[in-house]
Design a protein around this motif. Structure first.
Motif, mmCIF file in Angstrom:
data_model
loop_
_atom_site.group_PDB
_atom_site.id
_atom_site.type_symbol
_atom_site.label_atom_id
_atom_site.label_comp_id
_atom_site.label_asym_id
_atom_site.label_seq_id
_atom_site.Cartn_x
_atom_site.Cartn_y
_atom_site.Cartn_z
ATOM 1 N N VAL A 221 0.829 -1.205 0.000
ATOM 2 C CA VAL A 221 0.000 0.000 0.000
ATOM 3 C C VAL A 221 0.863 1.255 0.000
ATOM 4 C CG1 VAL A 221 -1.568 1.373 1.448
ATOM 5 C CG2 VAL A 221 -2.092 -1.020 0.978
ATOM 6 N N THR A 222 1.978 1.230 0.720
ATOM 7 C CA THR A 222 2.828 2.424 0.766
ATOM 8 C C THR A 222 3.459 2.698 -0.604
ATOM 9 O OG1 THR A 222 4.850 1.250 1.463
ATOM 10 C CG2 THR A 222 3.347 2.003 3.184
ATOM 11 N N TRP A 223 3.920 1.642 -1.291
ATOM 12 C CA TRP A 223 4.555 1.825 -2.599
ATOM 13 C C TRP A 223 3.555 2.262 -3.669
ATOM 14 C CZ3 TRP A 223 9.386 2.519 -2.078
ATOM 15 C CH2 TRP A 223 10.146 1.779 -1.179
ATOM 16 N N LEU A 224 2.292 1.887 -3.503
ATOM 17 C CA LEU A 224 1.294 2.194 -4.521
ATOM 18 C C LEU A 224 0.571 3.519 -4.280
ATOM 19 C CD1 LEU A 224 -0.239 -1.382 -4.960
ATOM 20 C CD2 LEU A 224 1.493 -0.266 -6.378
ATOM 21 N N THR A 225 0.851 4.175 -3.168
ATOM 22 C CA THR A 225 0.170 5.447 -2.885
ATOM 23 C C THR A 225 1.139 6.614 -2.681
ATOM 24 O OG1 THR A 225 0.108 4.887 -0.513
ATOM 25 C CG2 THR A 225 -1.841 4.353 -1.826
ATOM 26 N N LEU A 230 2.215 12.556 -3.689
ATOM 27 C CA LEU A 230 3.245 13.574 -3.886
ATOM 28 C C LEU A 230 2.841 14.596 -4.943
ATOM 29 C CD1 LEU A 230 6.186 14.478 -3.189
ATOM 30 C CD2 LEU A 230 6.943 12.989 -5.058
ATOM 31 N N TYR A 231 2.133 14.131 -5.977
ATOM 32 C CA TYR A 231 1.778 14.998 -7.098
ATOM 33 C C TYR A 231 0.352 15.546 -7.029
ATOM 34 C CZ TYR A 231 6.096 13.303 -9.189
ATOM 35 O OH TYR A 231 7.410 12.999 -9.432
ATOM 36 N N PHE A 232 -0.286 15.429 -5.871
ATOM 37 C CA PHE A 232 -1.638 15.977 -5.742
ATOM 38 C C PHE A 232 -1.625 17.500 -5.835
ATOM 39 C CE2 PHE A 232 -3.814 12.181 -5.143
ATOM 40 C CZ PHE A 232 -5.129 12.400 -4.785
ATOM 41 N N ASP A 233 -2.657 18.026 -6.452
ATOM 42 C CA ASP A 233 -2.812 19.478 -6.602
ATOM 43 C C ASP A 233 -3.278 20.058 -5.263
ATOM 44 O OD1 ASP A 233 -3.552 22.089 -7.187
ATOM 45 O OD2 ASP A 233 -4.452 21.582 -9.123
ATOM 46 N N LYS A 234 -2.378 20.771 -4.597
ATOM 47 C CA LYS A 234 -2.665 21.302 -3.268
ATOM 48 C C LYS A 234 -3.696 22.429 -3.306
ATOM 49 C CE LYS A 234 0.505 18.663 -1.400
ATOM 50 N NZ LYS A 234 0.153 17.508 -0.541
ATOM 51 N N ASN A 235 -3.939 22.961 -4.481
ATOM 52 C CA ASN A 235 -4.944 24.011 -4.603
ATOM 53 C C ASN A 235 -6.365 23.445 -4.633
ATOM 54 O OD1 ASN A 235 -3.086 26.216 -4.798
ATOM 55 N ND2 ASN A 235 -2.643 25.572 -6.901
ATOM 56 N N SER A 254 6.951 4.086 4.583
ATOM 57 C CA SER A 254 5.752 4.554 5.293
ATOM 58 C C SER A 254 5.965 5.949 5.880
ATOM 59 C CB SER A 254 5.354 3.567 6.396
ATOM 60 O OG SER A 254 6.398 3.408 7.337
ATOM 61 N N LEU A 255 7.197 6.263 6.277
ATOM 62 C CA LEU A 255 7.495 7.595 6.783
ATOM 63 C C LEU A 255 7.444 8.615 5.643
ATOM 64 C CD1 LEU A 255 8.186 9.064 9.382
ATOM 65 C CD2 LEU A 255 10.612 8.701 8.883
ATOM 66 N N GLU A 256 7.939 8.222 4.488
ATOM 67 C CA GLU A 256 7.840 9.084 3.300
ATOM 68 C C GLU A 256 6.375 9.314 2.941
ATOM 69 O OE1 GLU A 256 10.158 7.674 -0.003
ATOM 70 O OE2 GLU A 256 11.787 7.036 1.305
ATOM 71 N N LEU A 257 5.587 8.257 3.025
ATOM 72 C CA LEU A 257 4.156 8.370 2.731
ATOM 73 C C LEU A 257 3.493 9.365 3.675
ATOM 74 C CD1 LEU A 257 1.521 7.318 1.332
ATOM 75 C CD2 LEU A 257 1.420 5.606 3.140
ATOM 76 N N LYS A 544 3.515 10.693 -11.934
ATOM 77 C CA LYS A 544 2.972 12.024 -12.206
ATOM 78 C C LYS A 544 1.704 11.935 -13.045
ATOM 79 C CE LYS A 544 4.668 16.645 -13.281
ATOM 80 N NZ LYS A 544 5.841 17.444 -13.706
ATOM 81 N N GLN A 545 1.739 11.127 -14.117
ATOM 82 C CA GLN A 545 0.569 10.977 -14.973
ATOM 83 C C GLN A 545 -0.538 10.221 -14.259
ATOM 84 O OE1 GLN A 545 -0.089 12.306 -18.117
ATOM 85 N NE2 GLN A 545 -2.134 11.556 -17.564
#
Length: 568
Positions: A221-225, A230-235, A254-257, A544-545
Motif C-alpha cells: 500500500v505504501t509503494w502504490l500510494t 506527492l503529485y496531488f494538486d494542493k490548490n 511509510s514515513l515518506e508516505l 505524475k501521470q
C-alpha cells in the motif's frame, strides 16, 4: 494433593502479573510429570505473558501446551490446549523462524482433537487459522464454511471465508458476489450524523481521507500510494492519512508516505465509533478504503455512511459488498463491462492502469542473466506463499521437469511453513529444485532479483507489487489471464508494460511460455534488456501521470455526487 496455600499464592502472583515468579514457583515445587493439567497450562501462559519473552520461552510454552493436551481428560481442556498451541505458533512465527516446525505438531494435535470432540466453535476457529498458515486452502475453507453453517456471527470468520476464496478456483465471480452481499450483516452500523447535517461547503478544498491499517514500512500500500500523493494538486485537494497502525512502526516508505499527506492521524488506539465520529468532524468529502476484508476489525468503518463519497482502491481488488462503499477503482483490463453487475460498488475505470508504483531511490543496475553464470535457468517468485495455489504447484512443477537442472527460488513476505510448500512439490518429484530465500531489507530484496532469470506469477491471486519489482529490476514475469479483478492484476500490469506476449491464456500456454524463454536464452537476454531499458517509461512507474488521472477521477466523482446531494 497440592497445598491450598501454594495454589492461592500462585493465583495471586498471576493476577499481579508477576509471571516470572509464577513460573519459578511451579518449576521449583512440582516436577513436570506431577503437575496437574491446569497448572501446566498456567505455566505456559505465564511464559508467553512475561516481559521480554524469548524464543526459548515460546518453545517451552508450546511444549507445556502439548503436555497439557496429553494430560487433560475434559473436552474443554483439550480444546484450550490445542487453541493455545495454534495461537502461539501463529502469533510468534513472524518473530521467531524456529517456530515453523511446530506447525506440523499443531496439525497433529488439532486433527486428534477434532476427531475426538467434533465441532466446537473455538476449536474450529483456531483450526481455520492453522490451515491458513500451513497452506491447506481446501481444509481452511472447509472449516470456515462449517463455522458459517453453524451460524457463527464472527466477522473474522466471515471475512476470512470471503478473502480466502480469492486464493483458489473454488468460486467463480458470481459465487463470490453472492456471498459478498452478506458481509454488511456481520458488522455493526455506527452512530453517524446524516450527511445533510454536515456543511461540506465550508471546505475550501476537497478533503480526501485514505484509511489503512497497512501504512507500515515496505507494505505494498505504501509503494502504490506514496508518489500518487506527492503529485496531488494542493490548490484543489487536502489529503488526510488515517493510520490504524501505531506511528512507532513508521520508517522508510511509510514515513515518506506520511510526509506526503497534508494531515496525518494516528487512530490506532481509537475504537471504530470514535474514528467515525472524528472523520465526520473533519468533514472528509471522500473516504478511501485501502484495506478491504483483510482487516475485519477495521473495515466496518465503511459499513456506515461516514462521508458523502466512499471508495475502495488498491488494498483489496475485489468487492467488499458494503452498499455504503460507492465506487471501486479499476481499469479496462481488470473488469469487463458484462461483469460489473458482480460488484456491489459502481466500477470506475481509471485510464491505463488502476495503480502505479512509486519506484525506488536505489540505483538501478542492469544485471546479467543468471543463466550465463550458472549454466542453468533460475525461476523465481517472491509472492507470499498463500498465493501459491495447488494449480500453481502443478504448473511450476511441470516447468521444472521440462527444463533440465532448473531451479525455483521462493520468498514469502509472511512467515509460513516452507515445509508445507516443499511437501506439495514432493508430490511432483521436483522438491530438490526448490530454494527458499529469507526476508531482507528492501534494498537487498531488490538486489536478489539478479539471481532470477524468469519470474513466475501466481494464480488465480496474482502478484502486484512483486510484479512491479521484478520488472523494475529487468526480470520478465509470466502471468495468466484471470476471471475477475483480483485474478487479472498481472494481466493489467503486463499490458501496461507493453509485454502482452508474457500473458498466458491457460495452464498449458503458461508452461509453453516459460519453457520457450528457458530454452532460448538469447531471446530471454534480449527481452530482459528491453524491459530494463523501457519499463520506467511505461504507466507502471509514471506516478505524475497516474496521479493526474487519479485526481481527475476523484474530481469527476465529487462533482457528480455533490450535484446529486444538492438536489436532494
Amino acid at each position: 494433593m497440592l497445598d491450598k496455600y501454594f495454589l492461592n499464592n500462585i493465583s495471586r502472583l498471576f493476577k499481579e502479573k508477576n509471571y516470572n515468579e509464577v513460573i519459578l514457583k511451579i518449576e521449583q515445587n512440582i516436577k513436570i510429570n506431577d503437575r496437574p493439567p491446569d497448572l501446566t497450562n498456567l505455566c505456559a501462559v505465564s511464559r508467553l505473558l512475561k516481559a521480554n519473552r524469548s524464543k526459548d520461552d515460546v518453545i517451552s510454552a508450546l511444549n507445556d501446551f502439548e503436555v497439557y493436551y496429553q494430560k487433560s481428560h475434559k473436552n474443554f481442556q483439550k480444546i484450550e490446549a490445542v487453541s493455545n498451541f495454534i495461537a502461539t505458533c501463529i502469533t510468534n512465527v513472524q518473530e521467531f523462524n524456529e517456530i515453523i516446525p511446530y506447525f506440523k505438531k499443531a496439525q497433529k494435535l488439532y486433527e486428534d482433537c477434532e476427531k475426538k470432540i467434533g465441532y466446537d466453535r473455538k476449536l474450529y476457529s483456531h483450526g481455520a487459522d492453522l490451515y491458513k498458515y500451513t497452506l491447506n486452502h481446501y481444509k481452511n475453507r472447509k472449516i470456515l464454511k462449517e463455522l458459517i453453517n453453524n451460524k457463527t456471527d464472527n466477522k473474522i470468520v466471515a471475512c476470512a471465508y470471503g478473502y480466502m476464496s480469492n486464493y483458489t478456483y473454488d468460486w467463480g465471480i458470481k459465487e463470490y458476489f453472492d456471498y459478498s452481499k452478506k458481509f454488511e450483516h456481520y458488522f455493526p452500523k455506527h452512530k453517524v450524523k446524516n450527511i445533510n447535517e454536515i456543511n461540506y461547503k465550508e471546505n475550501k478544498k476537497i478533503r480526501i481521507g485514505f484509511v489503512s491499517k497497512d501504512f507500515i514500512a515496505n507494505h505494498s500500500v505504501t509503494w502504490l500510494t506514496k508518489n500518487t500523493l506527492l503529485y496531488f494538486d494542493k490548490n484543489k485537494f487536502e489529503t488526510y492519512g488515517v493510520s490504524l497502525t501505531n506511528d512507532s512502526f513508521l520508517k522508510g516508505s511509510s514515513l515518506e508516505l506520511k510526509n506526503n499527506f497534508d494531515k496525518w492521524f494516528d487512530f490506532s488506539k481509537l475504537k471504530n465509533q470514535e474514528i467515525v465520529t472524528k472523520l465526520q468532524e473533519e468533514r472528509i468529502d471522500i473516504l478511501i478504503d485501502l484495506m478491504g476484508l483483510f482487516h475485519s476489525d477495521r473495515i466496518e468503518i465503511f459499513n456506515s455512511r461516514v462521508s458523502p463519497i466512499q471508495i475502495s482502491w488498491v488494498g483489496y481488488p475485489n468487492t467488499v459488498g458494503f452498499p455504503t462503499i460507492d465506487y471501486l477503482i479499476s481499469d479496462k483490463n481488470l473488469i469487463k463491462k458484462s461483469e460489473e453487475k458482480f460488484y456491489v460498488e459502481k466500477i470506475i475505470k481509471i485510464p491505463n492502469i488502476f495503480n502505479c508504483h512509486s519506484g525506488f531511490h536505489f540505483e538501478r543496475n542492469c544485471f546479467d542473466a543468471p543463466v550465463n553464470k550458472n549454466k542453468y535457468i533460475t525461476f523465481g517468485s517472491f509472492n507470499n506463499f498463500l498465493k501459491i495455489s495447488d494449480e500453481v504447484i502443478e504448473v511450476w512443477s511441470s516447468i521444472l521437469k521440462k527444463i533440465n537442472n532448473s531451479k525455483l527460488i521462493l520468498k514469502s513476505s509472511i512467515n509460513v511453513s516452507n515445509e508445507s510448500i516443499l511437501e506439495k512439490f514432493k508430490d511432483y518429484g521436483v522438491h530438490n529444485s526448490i530454494k527458499f530465500a529469507g526476508k531482507q531489507d528492501i534494498e537487498e530484496h531488490l538486489k536478489s532479483y539478479k539471481e532470477i532469470d524468469i519470474a513466475l506469477d501466481t494464480f488465480p491471486y496474482n502478484g502486484v507489487v512483486t510484479t512491479f519489482e521484478a520488472l523494475w529490476a529487468g526480470v520478465p514475469v509470466i502471468t495468466m489471464e484471470g476471471f475477475n479483478m483480483m485474478s487479472r492484476c498481472g494481466e493489467s500490469i503486463l499490458k501496461n508494460a507493453r509485454l502482452d506476449k508474457l500473458i498466458s491464456t491457460n495452464k498449458d500456454n503458461y508452461i509453453k511460455l516459460a519453457t520457450y524463454y528457458a530454452k532460448n536464452p538469447d531471446k530471454l537476454i534480449n527481452l530482459r534488456s528491453k524491459i530494463y531499458e523501457e519499463i520506467l517509461k511505461t504507466p507502471l512507474f509514471d506516478s505524475k501521470q497516474f496521479s493526474k488521472d487519479f485526481q481527475n477521477t476523484l474530481l469527476n466523482i465529487h462533482e457528480e455526487s455533490f450535484n446529486e446531494l444538492n438536489q436532494k
